[in-house]
Design a protein around this motif. Structure first.
Motif, PDB file in Angstrom:
ATOM      1  N   ARG A  98      -6.033  16.710   1.617  1.00 16.82           N
ATOM      2  CA  ARG A  98      -6.355  16.128   0.316  1.00 16.82           C
ATOM      3  C   ARG A  98      -7.847  15.910   0.074  1.00 16.82           C
ATOM      4  O   ARG A  98      -8.267  15.624  -1.047  1.00 16.82           O
ATOM      5  N   PRO A 113      -4.808  13.158  -5.054  1.00 13.90           N
ATOM      6  CA  PRO A 113      -4.072  11.908  -4.818  1.00 13.90           C
ATOM      7  C   PRO A 113      -2.886  12.149  -3.884  1.00 13.90           C
ATOM      8  O   PRO A 113      -2.599  13.289  -3.499  1.00 13.90           O
ATOM      9  N   ALA A 114      -2.198  11.078  -3.526  1.00 15.77           N
ATOM     10  CA  ALA A 114      -0.999  11.201  -2.697  1.00 15.77           C
ATOM     11  C   ALA A 114       0.025  12.046  -3.439  1.00 15.77           C
ATOM     12  O   ALA A 114       0.111  12.020  -4.675  1.00 15.77           O
ATOM     13  N   PRO A 116       3.480  12.819  -4.937  1.00 11.42           N
ATOM     14  CA  PRO A 116       4.525  11.908  -5.409  1.00 11.42           C
ATOM     15  C   PRO A 116       5.790  11.870  -4.556  1.00 11.42           C
ATOM     16  O   PRO A 116       6.328  10.796  -4.295  1.00 11.42           O
ATOM     17  N   SER A 117       6.281  13.037  -4.111  1.00 16.82           N
ATOM     18  CA  SER A 117       7.535  13.058  -3.355  1.00 16.82           C
ATOM     19  C   SER A 117       7.346  12.741  -1.881  1.00 16.82           C
ATOM     20  O   SER A 117       8.315  12.517  -1.170  1.00 16.82           O
ATOM     21  N   PRO A 119       4.333  10.537  -0.171  1.00 17.34           N
ATOM     22  CA  PRO A 119       3.037   9.852  -0.179  1.00 17.34           C
ATOM     23  C   PRO A 119       2.262   9.953   1.130  1.00 17.34           C
ATOM     24  O   PRO A 119       1.031   9.905   1.127  1.00 17.34           O
ATOM     25  N   GLY A 120       2.969  10.107   2.238  1.00 14.03           N
ATOM     26  CA  GLY A 120       2.286  10.167   3.525  1.00 14.03           C
ATOM     27  C   GLY A 120       1.834  11.563   3.924  1.00 14.03           C
ATOM     28  O   GLY A 120       1.138  11.734   4.934  1.00 14.03           O
ATOM     29  N   ASN A 122      -0.215  15.036   4.088  1.00 16.29           N
ATOM     30  CA  ASN A 122      -1.630  15.346   3.920  1.00 16.29           C
ATOM     31  C   ASN A 122      -1.936  16.809   4.234  1.00 16.29           C
ATOM     32  O   ASN A 122      -3.016  17.143   4.700  1.00 16.29           O
TER      33      ASN A 122
END
Length: 242
Positions: A98, A113-114, A116-117, A119-120, A122
């Motif tokens: 990211r 950004p993170a 959506p489905s 968030p963790g 990368n």
């Protein structure tokens, strides 16, 4: 095949530096009726274990020419990735994070950004373009194998796409991404205009012709600038459609 138009000198230098330093508007589609997958008996493996349909995720280690399982650079005649073309090094593909292209190369002007489905998460697969018209000689695509399908069955797949820029001279953002299975039969054209460093959710439905199908993505840039495009897929992105 020879590239019909060379990259700007400053951009080409930036691309070489990167290679040496590296180791939609929301697409609105009808919501199909989906259900848990009931796999055909012909897809049962040894011991009766069922092989569920697999749209491979994009989780993986970062780097140029490094790909998650079942993903790879798309190579076909005329494309910038075709063996022997002088543009291969200038059109890198692989896995990014990211904040940086391919994990350790150029930093994004605007971090993503993170997701959506997830968030963790990368990591995601990156591909590039230097054409505003999807010129095959000025872009590098990526593709994945969707496996363990039932011939004649319809499936929905969903994923996220985004575009970023490294901010060097001649660089910009992708304006469109086309994702497809057996083009032109099943595809979605995703508008990324004004969506800089934003995740855009997309989906479409396809009918399996074979037990294994090829999913591919390509991008077009703004004003023929050099743009980075990305796709993210998690482990639960394919569903059977009634």
């Amino acid at each position: 095949m020879k590239l019909v138009q060379k990259l700007p000198v400053a951009l080409a230098v930036a691309c070489v530096m990167m290679m040496s330093s590296c180791s939609k508007e929301d697409v609105q589609t009808p919501e199909p009726k989906v259900e848990s997958v009931n796999v055909h008996s012909s897809l049962r493996g040894a011991g009766g274990v069922i092989a569920l349909p697999q749209f491979p995720s994009t989780f993986g280690a970062t780097g140029v020419d490094i790909y998650p399982t079942s993903w790879e650079r798309a190579i076909y005649p005329g494309n910038a990735s075709w063996p022997g073309t002088p543009s291969v090094a200038a059109f890198p593909t692989g896995v990014s994070n990211r904040t940086h292209a391919f994990g350790i190369a150029h930093q994004w002007v605007k971090p993503l950004p993170a997701i959506p489905s997830a968030p963790g998460a990368n990591s995601f697969v990156t591909f590039v373009t230097n054409s505003s018209e999807f010129d095959v000689a000025k872009r590098a695509d990526v593709e994945a194998k969707i496996k363990h399908l039932v011939v004649g069955q319809k499936y929905s797949i969903e994923f996220y796409v985004a575009t970023t820029s490294i901010g060097v001279s001649g660089s910009g953002y992708a304006k469109r991404i086309i994702a497809q299975v057996a083009y032109p039969n099943y595809f979605v054209d995703i508008n990324l205009t004004g969506k800089k460093a934003e995740w855009v959710k997309a989906s479409f439905v396809f009918k399996a012709r074979y037990q294994e199908e090829t999913f591919s993505v390509a991008a077009a840039s703004e004003n023929n600038t050099f743009a980075y495009a990305h796709i993210f897929v998690d482990q639960n992105s394919i569903k059977k459609v009634r």
